[in-house]
Design a protein around this motif. Structure first.
Motif, mmCIF file in Angstrom:
data_model
loop_
_atom_site.group_PDB
_atom_site.id
_atom_site.type_symbol
_atom_site.label_atom_id
_atom_site.label_comp_id
_atom_site.label_asym_id
_atom_site.label_seq_id
_atom_site.Cartn_x
_atom_site.Cartn_y
_atom_site.Cartn_z
ATOM 1 N N MET A 139 0.614 -1.369 0.188
ATOM 2 C CA MET A 139 -0.098 -0.072 0.078
ATOM 3 C C MET A 139 1.184 1.534 0.080
ATOM 4 S SD MET A 139 -3.125 -1.051 -0.572
ATOM 5 C CE MET A 139 -3.834 0.292 -0.344
ATOM 6 N N THR A 140 1.743 1.077 0.454
ATOM 7 C CA THR A 140 2.919 2.578 0.873
ATOM 8 C C THR A 140 3.215 2.655 -0.844
ATOM 9 O OG1 THR A 140 3.597 1.813 2.902
ATOM 10 C CG2 THR A 140 5.178 3.329 1.977
ATOM 11 N N GLN A 141 3.630 1.499 -1.763
ATOM 12 C CA GLN A 141 4.297 1.522 -3.203
ATOM 13 C C GLN A 141 3.171 2.457 -3.565
ATOM 14 O OE1 GLN A 141 7.284 1.355 -4.616
ATOM 15 N NE2 GLN A 141 8.524 0.912 -2.990
ATOM 16 N N LEU A 142 1.753 1.516 -3.780
ATOM 17 C CA LEU A 142 0.827 2.074 -4.381
ATOM 18 C C LEU A 142 0.279 3.698 -4.309
ATOM 19 C CD1 LEU A 142 -1.265 -0.926 -4.360
ATOM 20 C CD2 LEU A 142 -0.304 -0.357 -6.499
ATOM 21 N N THR A 143 0.827 4.150 -3.125
ATOM 22 C CA THR A 143 0.630 5.328 -2.286
ATOM 23 C C THR A 143 1.216 6.201 -3.601
ATOM 24 O OG1 THR A 143 -0.849 5.055 -0.824
ATOM 25 C CG2 THR A 143 0.055 7.384 -0.963
ATOM 26 N N GLY A 144 2.592 6.171 -2.979
ATOM 27 C CA GLY A 144 3.881 7.006 -3.630
ATOM 28 C C GLY A 144 3.631 6.963 -5.354
ATOM 29 N N GLN A 145 3.375 5.140 -6.002
ATOM 30 C CA GLN A 145 3.690 5.587 -7.551
ATOM 31 C C GLN A 145 2.323 5.953 -7.897
ATOM 32 O OE1 GLN A 145 6.084 5.419 -7.270
ATOM 33 N NE2 GLN A 145 6.668 4.264 -5.810
ATOM 34 N N LEU A 146 0.762 5.751 -7.437
ATOM 35 C CA LEU A 146 -0.424 5.492 -8.588
ATOM 36 C C LEU A 146 -0.558 7.245 -8.590
ATOM 37 C CD1 LEU A 146 -3.165 3.281 -7.115
ATOM 38 C CD2 LEU A 146 -1.578 3.521 -9.283
ATOM 39 N N GLY A 147 -0.300 7.849 -7.361
ATOM 40 C CA GLY A 147 -0.154 9.555 -6.913
ATOM 41 C C GLY A 147 0.727 10.164 -8.128
ATOM 42 N N GLN A 148 1.890 9.459 -8.542
ATOM 43 C CA GLN A 148 2.294 9.848 -9.480
ATOM 44 C C GLN A 148 1.865 10.531 -10.700
ATOM 45 O OE1 GLN A 148 5.687 11.521 -8.431
ATOM 46 N NE2 GLN A 148 5.070 10.659 -6.715
ATOM 47 N N LEU A 149 0.877 9.503 -10.608
ATOM 48 C CA LEU A 149 -0.367 9.959 -11.939
ATOM 49 C C LEU A 149 -0.629 11.644 -12.152
ATOM 50 C CD1 LEU A 149 -3.036 6.888 -11.790
ATOM 51 C CD2 LEU A 149 -0.540 7.382 -13.768
ATOM 52 N N GLY A 150 -0.653 12.206 -11.017
ATOM 53 C CA GLY A 150 -0.316 13.380 -11.363
ATOM 54 C C GLY A 150 0.412 14.418 -12.284
ATOM 55 N N ALA A 151 1.299 13.630 -12.228
ATOM 56 C CA ALA A 151 2.620 13.954 -13.115
ATOM 57 C C ALA A 151 2.359 14.133 -14.525
ATOM 58 C CB ALA A 151 3.854 13.356 -12.455
ATOM 59 N N VAL A 152 1.549 12.693 -14.555
ATOM 60 C CA VAL A 152 0.890 12.342 -16.157
ATOM 61 C C VAL A 152 0.623 13.955 -16.453
ATOM 62 C CG1 VAL A 152 -0.212 11.519 -17.692
ATOM 63 C CG2 VAL A 152 1.530 9.942 -15.700
ATOM 64 N N ALA A 153 -0.737 14.185 -15.284
ATOM 65 C CA ALA A 153 -2.016 14.768 -16.069
ATOM 66 C C ALA A 153 -0.702 16.482 -16.223
ATOM 67 C CB ALA A 153 -2.657 15.495 -14.713
ATOM 68 N N ALA A 154 -0.392 16.435 -15.325
ATOM 69 C CA ALA A 154 1.334 17.926 -15.106
ATOM 70 C C ALA A 154 1.309 17.673 -16.862
ATOM 71 C CB ALA A 154 2.248 18.171 -14.569
ATOM 72 N N PRO A 328 9.509 5.137 -6.550
ATOM 73 C CA PRO A 328 9.180 3.551 -5.580
ATOM 74 C C PRO A 328 10.563 3.080 -4.737
ATOM 75 C CG PRO A 328 9.015 3.054 -8.078
ATOM 76 C CD PRO A 328 9.664 4.537 -8.038
ATOM 77 N N ALA A 329 12.060 3.218 -5.224
ATOM 78 C CA ALA A 329 13.070 3.077 -4.667
ATOM 79 C C ALA A 329 13.162 3.813 -3.388
ATOM 80 C CB ALA A 329 14.245 2.257 -5.237
ATOM 81 N N SER A 330 12.161 4.825 -3.568
ATOM 82 C CA SER A 330 12.191 5.981 -2.506
ATOM 83 C C SER A 330 11.259 5.522 -1.382
ATOM 84 C CB SER A 330 12.698 7.318 -2.840
ATOM 85 O OG SER A 330 11.678 7.663 -3.796
ATOM 86 N N MET A 331 10.486 5.155 -2.395
ATOM 87 C CA MET A 331 9.556 4.552 -0.930
ATOM 88 C C MET A 331 9.869 3.805 0.117
ATOM 89 S SD MET A 331 6.886 6.657 -1.821
ATOM 90 C CE MET A 331 8.542 7.582 -2.076
ATOM 91 N N VAL A 332 10.901 2.375 -0.556
ATOM 92 C CA VAL A 332 11.119 1.815 0.542
ATOM 93 C C VAL A 332 12.340 2.395 2.380
ATOM 94 C CG1 VAL A 332 13.173 0.163 0.761
ATOM 95 C CG2 VAL A 332 11.374 0.073 -1.226
ATOM 96 N N GLY A 333 12.859 4.012 1.945
ATOM 97 C CA GLY A 333 12.207 4.765 3.169
ATOM 98 C C GLY A 333 11.887 4.513 4.657
#
Length: 445
Positions: A139-154, A328-333
């Motif tokens: 869920m942490t990875q999905l949160t971080g990475q699906l949130g990046q869809l905002g960058a797609v919209a940008a 996603p690698a940074s989300m491991v932190g």
């Protein structure tokens, strides 16, 4: 403590989806200058160094507020922080839409950074509260990475809107989305499935000692340095310098550059799923996995920067994909910090971890702008590919320093965990998750 809602069921998913939407909007706002950078340089008549200050100040505010926001999150809960963040981001983007002078525009981006700073750690708190421990890495990875869809919209729709609707109308329209999400947050989000939300009431006299305790734990530091070394390259590329590098430096069309940024975001989601499975399967080697991702990134960037003339498209694609995997690698932190600290400290721990990548990002952004101006003081239109290559090379110092720190604190963190919780390192080697049972506030100092 009475549990009134099931964990990991429909209500949990609804809450997560609403909170994720807020984070997606925050990423959109954060990334909006990436495609608007050239227009911003013309609108406010600024140099590369001054242009980088838009994003650098935004990230300075973002990183600087992580610890205070972590404390407020532990005190007031995720829902209130999401509401406050939405209000700040909406006001900031609306101001940016009508800004015609540099000071007003910079102030708007600073307020945007403050609102943005409240979103991701709040969503992570909800994930920790509403999902089972075995699902939290995914869920942490999905949160971080699906949130990046905002960058797609940008990268795509925002670029189109800026071209067709203009600066003011575009940013005014996107600012209104925050008010819609505000209604959903107020109606649907709950801090905890328990009657008592476990929000900590902190006395100021104890605050410094508790933050020092969290920071003194080597697990927090290995999480922060993992975030530091993996995230900054993607953030710098997506938020500010990637688009000018591809268009002004590599000679790609604006459409192709936007497409590459969108491909990066799609790859982020796929890489996030793969990395979540790897880190859940091999929890003992999570920081090693981070370093392997960074090594691939370094190799790809080296090939692009050493290529004589513009790099071929296939190599640019590889470079973009490996850079995207750093997200996603940074989300491991965050997952590392969760292993070494109990849940009631998660706000402060996640805030400290988050400082790593964004602190590195703002430093690299600023340095790239300075190097570009030193290489060619005539401005954005005059930069050559060689200018960009020299400027982008500043990343190597941060990769090297971050990797050394990850190795250093990985060793300390494992020794600490085995000392405080004997047998847990063997449990992690077997691929079994570990939930911290809580500790005295002097542990790790």
């Amino acid at each position: 403590m009475q549990q009134v809602h099931n964990i990991g069921r429909r209500r949990a998913w609804v809450i997560w989806l609403v909170a994720l939407s807020v984070y997606l909007l925050a990423v959109f706002h954060r990334s909006s200058l990436g495609v608007a950078g050239v227009l911003a340089a013309e609108r406010f008549d600024v140099s590369a160094t001054e242009l980088s200050m838009f994003t650098v100040l935004q990230l300075v505010v973002y990183a600087g507020m992580q610890v205070p926001i972590g404390v407020l999150l532990d005190r007031f809960g995720a829902k209130r922080m999401l509401v406050t963040g939405l209000l700040l981001m909406t006001a900031a983007q609306l101001t940016f839409a009508f800004a015609t002078t540099l000071p007003v525009a910079i102030a708007a981006r600073a307020v945007l950074g403050a609102g943005d700073a409240m979103t991701f750690v709040s969503v992570l708190r909800l994930v920790t509260s509403w999902f089972e421990p075995r699902r939290i890495p995914l869920m942490t990875q999905l949160t971080g990475q699906l949130g990046q869809l905002g960058a797609v919209a940008a990268a795509g729709p925002l670029a189109w809107a800026l071209h067709d609707l203009g600066w003011t109308r575009t940013f005014a329209i996107v600012s209104s989305v925050g008010m819609v999400l505000l209604v959903f947050v107020l109606l649907l989000v709950k801090d905890s499935p328990y009657v008592t939300t476990q929000v900590i009431r902190i006395r100021l006299s104890l605050l410094a000692r508790q933050v020092r305790s969290v920071w003194g734990n080597p697990g927090t530091r290995v999480g922060m340095w993992s975030h530091f070394v993996a995230q900054f390259s993607m953030t710098v590329f997506a938020m500010l310098w990637g688009y000018p590098f591809l268009v002004r430096g590599e000679g790609l069309s604006t459409q192709t550059a936007s497409a590459l940024l969108m491909v990066m975001t799609g790859w982020v989601v796929l890489a996030g799923v793969v990395l979540s499975m790897l880190t859940a399967r091999f929890p003992y080697y999570r920081s090693v996995i981070v370093l392997l991702v960074v090594a691939q990134m370094v190799v790809a960037w080296t090939a692009v920067l050493l290529w004589p003339g513009p790099a071929p498209m296939w190599l640019l694609v590889i470079m973009c994909l490996t850079t995207a995997a750093g997200g996603p690698a940074s989300m491991v932190g965050f997952d590392l910090a969760r292993t070494f600290l109990p849940s009631e400290y998660s706000g402060r721990a996640n805030g400290l971890v988050n400082i790593g990548g964004f602190g590195a990002s703002l430093a690299v952004m600023a340095l790239i702008g300075v190097v570009l101006d030193l290489q060619n003081p005539r401005g954005m239109d005059a930069y050559t590919l060689d200018d960009f290559k020299v400027a982008m090379a500043v990343q190597y110092a941060f990769w090297a320093f971050g990797a050394v720190q990850v190795v250093r604190y990985r060793r300390k963190a494992l020794r600490h965990l085995e000392r405080e919780h004997p047998g847990v390192t063997h449990q992690l080697r077997r691929g079994e998750p570990f939930v911290h049972p809580g500790f005295h506030d002097r542990e790790g100092v």
